[in-house]
Design an enzyme around this catalytic site. Structure first.
Site, PDB file in Angstrom:
ATOM      1  N   HIS A   1       5.764  22.181   1.606  1.00 19.92           N
ATOM      2  CA  HIS A   1       6.553  21.312   2.468  1.00 19.92           C
ATOM      3  C   HIS A   1       7.178  20.176   1.666  1.00 19.92           C
ATOM      4  O   HIS A   1       6.522  19.594   0.798  1.00 19.92           O
ATOM      5  CB  HIS A   1       5.671  20.746   3.584  1.00 19.92           C
ATOM      6  CG  HIS A   1       5.177  21.802   4.505  1.00 19.92           C
ATOM      7  ND1 HIS A   1       3.989  22.461   4.308  1.00 19.92           N
ATOM      8  CD2 HIS A   1       5.731  22.338   5.607  1.00 19.92           C
ATOM      9  CE1 HIS A   1       3.822  23.355   5.267  1.00 19.92           C
ATOM     10  NE2 HIS A   1       4.869  23.299   6.063  1.00 19.92           N
TER      11      HIS A   1
ATOM     12  N   GLY B   1       3.749  26.426   9.072  1.00 17.80           N
ATOM     13  CA  GLY B   1       3.170  26.884   7.813  1.00 17.80           C
ATOM     14  C   GLY B   1       1.865  26.176   7.553  1.00 17.80           C
ATOM     15  O   GLY B   1       1.279  25.577   8.447  1.00 17.80           O
ATOM     16  N   CYS B   2       1.412  26.236   6.333  1.00 14.43           N
ATOM     17  CA  CYS B   2       0.141  25.626   5.942  1.00 14.43           C
ATOM     18  C   CYS B   2       0.059  24.189   6.465  1.00 14.43           C
ATOM     19  O   CYS B   2       0.967  23.388   6.255  1.00 14.43           O
ATOM     20  CB  CYS B   2       0.017  25.651   4.419  1.00 14.43           C
ATOM     21  SG  CYS B   2      -1.447  24.806   3.800  1.00 14.43           S
ATOM     22  N   PHE B   3      -1.033  23.873   7.128  1.00 11.44           N
ATOM     23  CA  PHE B   3      -1.116  22.562   7.757  1.00 11.44           C
ATOM     24  C   PHE B   3      -1.274  21.405   6.787  1.00 11.44           C
ATOM     25  O   PHE B   3      -0.995  20.263   7.118  1.00 11.44           O
ATOM     26  CB  PHE B   3      -2.187  22.497   8.840  1.00 11.44           C
ATOM     27  CG  PHE B   3      -3.480  23.235   8.633  1.00 11.44           C
ATOM     28  CD1 PHE B   3      -4.124  23.322   7.424  1.00 11.44           C
ATOM     29  CD2 PHE B   3      -4.073  23.855   9.730  1.00 11.44           C
ATOM     30  CE1 PHE B   3      -5.331  23.998   7.285  1.00 11.44           C
ATOM     31  CE2 PHE B   3      -5.280  24.533   9.607  1.00 11.44           C
ATOM     32  CZ  PHE B   3      -5.916  24.602   8.380  1.00 11.44           C
ATOM     33  N   TRP B   4      -1.690  21.669   5.546  1.00 12.04           N
ATOM     34  CA  TRP B   4      -1.916  20.579   4.588  1.00 12.04           C
ATOM     35  C   TRP B   4      -0.648  19.769   4.330  1.00 12.04           C
ATOM     36  O   TRP B   4      -0.664  18.554   4.381  1.00 12.04           O
ATOM     37  CB  TRP B   4      -2.425  21.116   3.264  1.00 12.04           C
ATOM     38  CG  TRP B   4      -3.714  21.859   3.306  1.00 12.04           C
ATOM     39  CD1 TRP B   4      -4.691  21.786   4.251  1.00 12.04           C
ATOM     40  CD2 TRP B   4      -4.163  22.794   2.326  1.00 12.04           C
ATOM     41  NE1 TRP B   4      -5.722  22.627   3.936  1.00 12.04           N
ATOM     42  CE2 TRP B   4      -5.422  23.260   2.749  1.00 12.04           C
ATOM     43  CE3 TRP B   4      -3.616  23.296   1.148  1.00 12.04           C
ATOM     44  CZ2 TRP B   4      -6.159  24.187   2.026  1.00 12.04           C
ATOM     45  CZ3 TRP B   4      -4.351  24.222   0.425  1.00 12.04           C
ATOM     46  CH2 TRP B   4      -5.605  24.656   0.859  1.00 12.04           C
TER      47      TRP B   4
END
Length: 165
Positions: A155, A12-15
């Protein structure tokens, strides 16, 4: 320096992935990247087939690939195809980019462990893809949640270790 290794994952979103992994024991460095796609030099606006991933530099005397994957499966939902939270599309797929057969075998073992745990309602759909090349994401994506502490993330730690009975 022989103990320094790299791992490549996408969930998912890497942040959010980067922010949680940077705090883990044995993680020396993180970088948000694009990998597994169709074009050279991808950008946020043009990364067909690429996943938003992270490169983890780790000290193998303090952690290992199996422990990294255990945490990976605890901080994102590996049972949704091309989706994490509000993010939808192949960029947000769950994937492990293995560098050799040993990593591939470890990944398969951990996936089986996660499935056998029945902690998720559905089975793991994480893809195992051979690592070829990674491209750094734009600077404004690097360390994003350090720069914007209230920024978006989907996350979080869902469970304790899958190694614990």
């Amino acid at each position: 320096m022989n103990d320094i290794k790299k791992a490549y994952i996408a969930g998912g979103c890497f942040w959010g992935m980067e922010d949680l992994f940077r705090k883990r024991p044995g993680i020396v460095d993180t970088e948000v990247i694009y990998l597994g796609g169709e074009n050279e030099n991808p950008t946020y606006e043009n990364h067909p087939g690429h996943a938003e991933g992270i490169e983890l530099v780790y000290n193998a005397s303090e952690t290992n690939f199996k422990e990294i994957l255990d945490y990976f499966f605890r901080i994102h939902n590996p049972t949704t195809v091309n989706q994490q939270g509000n993010d939808i599309g192949s960029s947000y797929r769950s994937a492990i980019f293995y560098q050799n057969e040993e990593e591939k075998n470890v990944a398969q073992e951990v996936i089986e462990m996660v499935d056998d745990s029945n902690r998720y309602e559905n089975k793991v759909v994480t893809t195992l893809e051979p690592f070829t090349k990674a491209w750094p994401a734009e600077e404004y994506h690097q360390d994003y949640l350090l720069k914007k502490p209230n920024g978006y993330t989907c996350h979080y730690e869902r469970f304790g270790s899958f190694f614990e009975k």
